[in-house]
Write an enzyme that holds these catalytic residues in place. Structure first.
Site, PDB file in Angstrom:
ATOM      1  N   GLU A  85       0.597  -1.299  -0.069  1.00 11.56           N
ATOM      2  CA  GLU A  85       0.072   0.114  -0.008  1.00 11.56           C
ATOM      3  C   GLU A  85       0.926   1.113  -0.249  1.00 11.56           C
ATOM      4  O   GLU A  85       1.956   1.057   0.794  1.00 11.56           O
ATOM      5  CB  GLU A  85      -0.552   0.099   1.432  1.00 11.56           C
ATOM      6  N   CYS A 138      -6.560  -2.012   8.674  1.00 11.63           N
ATOM      7  CA  CYS A 138      -5.361  -1.628   8.000  1.00 11.63           C
ATOM      8  C   CYS A 138      -4.525  -0.486   7.504  1.00 11.63           C
ATOM      9  O   CYS A 138      -4.005   0.074   7.882  1.00 11.63           O
ATOM     10  CB  CYS A 138      -5.456  -2.883   6.788  1.00 11.63           C
ATOM     11  N   HIS A 157      -0.781  -6.031   2.412  1.00  8.41           N
ATOM     12  CA  HIS A 157      -2.013  -6.884   2.283  1.00  8.41           C
ATOM     13  C   HIS A 157      -1.374  -7.749   2.053  1.00  8.41           C
ATOM     14  O   HIS A 157      -0.551  -8.157   1.051  1.00  8.41           O
ATOM     15  CB  HIS A 157      -2.999  -6.435   1.308  1.00  8.41           C
TER      16      HIS A 157
END
Length: 187
Positions: A85, A138, A157
């Protein structure tokens, strides 16, 4: 040269997950030989899927360990491989945590933080990147760490565990990603 400290967090159980792949990958990471191969001190932490716990644990990990690199892991049913990310939002969290709570409104700000770390998709690494961490724990944990140090924080992830994506295979891939990230960090 003193070994750098790398902190890797995974999450505990939530919703219908019987196993959280993020914690399983973090848990077996030491078995890859990462500490010797990369000459690092590795710290792993299992974080409850709770906004309050993130608010307390994440700053404490930074203070206690002074990591060269903070790697947060989370599971995603959408991920097919490790998904790095690139940004985290400080607002827009609507889903409740395992205790039925949302984030403290005082913690939310209307901005986006991008990691200072660069990660490119290559055949060698077998990863992909994303700019949408999901506006749940998250993304929340990522935002909290980016606020502390955006140049030493990443969120990844991991896919749900299956025959092709075992915790050990994903941990080996993660070791390669951590190696690439550490090459960017100078103390």
């Amino acid at each position: 040269m003193n070994p750098k400290t790398v902190v890797v967090t995974g999450f505990g159980l939530f919703r219908d997950y019987k196993v959280n792949a993020s914690w399983e990958v973090a848990r077996v990471l030491p078995e890859t030989g990462i500490t010797d191969e990369l000459n690092i001190n590795l710290v792993t932490a299992n974080i409850p899927v709770s906004y309050k716990d993130v608010d307390q644990i994440v700053p404490a990990l930074w203070v206690q360990h002074e990591p060269a690199l903070m790697v947060h892991l989370g599971v995603s049913h959408l991920a097919k491989t490790l998904t790095v990310e690139l940004v985290a939002n400080g607002h827009g969290y609507c889903s409740v945590d395992i205790y039925g709570n949302g984030p403290d409104d005082k913690c939310l700000v209307n901005n986006v933080i991008e990691t200072g770390l660069k990660m490119e998709c290559t055949d060698e690494l077998d990863i992909c990147t994303s700019r949408d961490a999901g506006r749940y724990l998250c993304e929340y944990i990522y935002f909290k760490s980016l606020c502390i140090n955006k140049n030493q924080t990443i969120f990844i992830h991991v896919p749900q565990l299956d025959q092709d994506n075992t915790a050990h295979k994903l941990a080996e891939k993660l070791k390669c990603v951590i190696k690439k990230l550490l090459e960017q960090i100078t103390e």
